[in-house]
Design a protein around this motif. Structure first.
Motif, PDB file in Angstrom:
ATOM      1  N   LYS A  48     -43.093   1.818   0.977  1.00  0.00           N
ATOM      2  CA  LYS A  48     -42.945   2.890   1.960  1.00  0.00           C
ATOM      3  C   LYS A  48     -44.155   3.123   2.951  1.00  0.00           C
ATOM      4  O   LYS A  48     -45.266   3.094   1.951  1.00  0.00           O
ATOM      5  CB  LYS A  48     -42.151   4.113   1.388  1.00  0.00           C
ATOM      6  N   VAL A  49     -44.146   3.481   3.962  1.00  0.00           N
ATOM      7  CA  VAL A  49     -45.343   3.685   4.768  1.00  0.00           C
ATOM      8  C   VAL A  49     -45.448   4.972   5.281  1.00  0.00           C
ATOM      9  O   VAL A  49     -44.346   5.449   6.250  1.00  0.00           O
ATOM     10  CB  VAL A  49     -45.777   2.828   5.747  1.00  0.00           C
ATOM     11  N   GLY A  50     -46.172   5.890   4.933  1.00  0.00           N
ATOM     12  CA  GLY A  50     -46.178   7.370   5.695  1.00  0.00           C
ATOM     13  C   GLY A  50     -47.640   7.643   6.359  1.00  0.00           C
ATOM     14  O   GLY A  50     -48.432   6.857   6.135  1.00  0.00           O
ATOM     15  N   ALA A  51     -47.659   8.573   7.059  1.00  0.00           N
ATOM     16  CA  ALA A  51     -48.804   8.846   7.991  1.00  0.00           C
ATOM     17  C   ALA A  51     -48.851  10.380   8.070  1.00  0.00           C
ATOM     18  O   ALA A  51     -47.793  11.118   7.962  1.00  0.00           O
ATOM     19  CB  ALA A  51     -48.802   8.410   9.427  1.00  0.00           C
ATOM     20  N   GLY A  52     -50.169  10.915   8.114  1.00  0.00           N
ATOM     21  CA  GLY A  52     -50.141  12.568   7.921  1.00  0.00           C
ATOM     22  C   GLY A  52     -51.601  12.765   8.456  1.00  0.00           C
ATOM     23  O   GLY A  52     -52.558  11.968   8.941  1.00  0.00           O
ATOM     24  N   ILE A  60     -47.706   3.754   0.531  1.00  0.00           N
ATOM     25  CA  ILE A  60     -48.989   3.992   0.949  1.00  0.00           C
ATOM     26  C   ILE A  60     -48.865   5.268   1.883  1.00  0.00           C
ATOM     27  O   ILE A  60     -47.786   5.252   2.622  1.00  0.00           O
ATOM     28  CB  ILE A  60     -49.839   2.866   1.506  1.00  0.00           C
ATOM     29  N   ILE A  61     -49.580   6.138   1.988  1.00  0.00           N
ATOM     30  CA  ILE A  61     -49.901   6.998   3.086  1.00  0.00           C
ATOM     31  C   ILE A  61     -51.395   7.185   3.847  1.00  0.00           C
ATOM     32  O   ILE A  61     -52.337   6.899   3.008  1.00  0.00           O
ATOM     33  CB  ILE A  61     -49.430   8.523   2.710  1.00  0.00           C
ATOM     34  N   ILE A  62     -50.975   7.095   5.086  1.00  0.00           N
ATOM     35  CA  ILE A  62     -52.376   6.997   6.007  1.00  0.00           C
ATOM     36  C   ILE A  62     -52.870   8.191   6.541  1.00  0.00           C
ATOM     37  O   ILE A  62     -51.879   8.881   7.168  1.00  0.00           O
ATOM     38  CB  ILE A  62     -52.166   5.984   7.051  1.00  0.00           C
TER      39      ILE A  62
END
Ligand SMILES: [Zn+2]
Length: 184
Positions: A54-58, A130-132
């Motif tokens: 899963k790819v997240g961003a914040g 991963i979270i960017i």
């Protein structure tokens, strides 16, 4: 080569073993060795089902030496605090996702200024990912929690809430706290 039917799957394959048919041609999927490990495979069209993280961003947004956090209003980890962030939509850029999540969760419009860090996680039942996280600065809006956030506030390095959601936030905030202390 086993078929997807009636086979015992290792734990890391289980979440998509309910997939029986190829999403491209509707052929029946098989579970077989492809490119070095067992994967779901469509003999009809040759599609290999590659599992993705899963790819997240914040965003990490600072104001007067404090960092913007939101309190989660929904599971998992409901009631715990974290950086404004969320899953990317399939067709948006990570920068867009980060800005959108911040606006939805805090009411604040932000501008991305730089990359802060990329964090891998394994502590979400929906699967590893991963979270960017980007550094960002407020350009408009007024703070008002929404979407899946119950509260949104700025916290100083010694005021961080004890209940931080997810290992990614704990790592990113420990990094931030250390940087702030170093620059004092
Ligand atoms: Zn197919």
């Amino acid at each position: 080569m086993g078929s997807a039917e009636g086979e015992q799957f290792p734990i890391n394959v289980r979440p998509i073993t309910t997939w029986q048919f190829c999403p491209y041609c509707a052929g029946r999927l098989e579970y077989r060795e492809v490119f070095g490990r067992k994967r779901l495979y469509c003999p009809a069209c040759g599609n290999v089902v590659f599992r993705e993280p899963k790819v997240g961003a914040g965003v990490l947004v600072e104001k007067d030496g404090r960092v913007l956090l939101v309190k989660r209003a929904v599971p998992p980890q409901k009631g715990r605090w974290g950086l404004p962030a969320g899953f990317m939509e399939w067709d948006e850029s990570p920068e867009e996702a980060a800005r959108r999540e911040c606006l939805e969760e805090t009411g604040l419009e932000v501008e991305i200024t730089s990359l802060y860090g990329i964090y891998h996680y394994t502590d979400d039942f929906r699967g590893p990912g991963i979270i960017i996280i980007y550094r960002a600065r407020v350009t408009g809006g007024t703070i008002h929690p929404g979407d899946d956030a119950a509260e949104a506030h700025f916290f100083g390095p010694d005021e961080l809430p004890r209940e931080i959601a997810f290992q990614t936030n704990r790592i990113a905030l420990a990094q931030w706290k250390e940087e702030v202390k170093r620059n004092l």
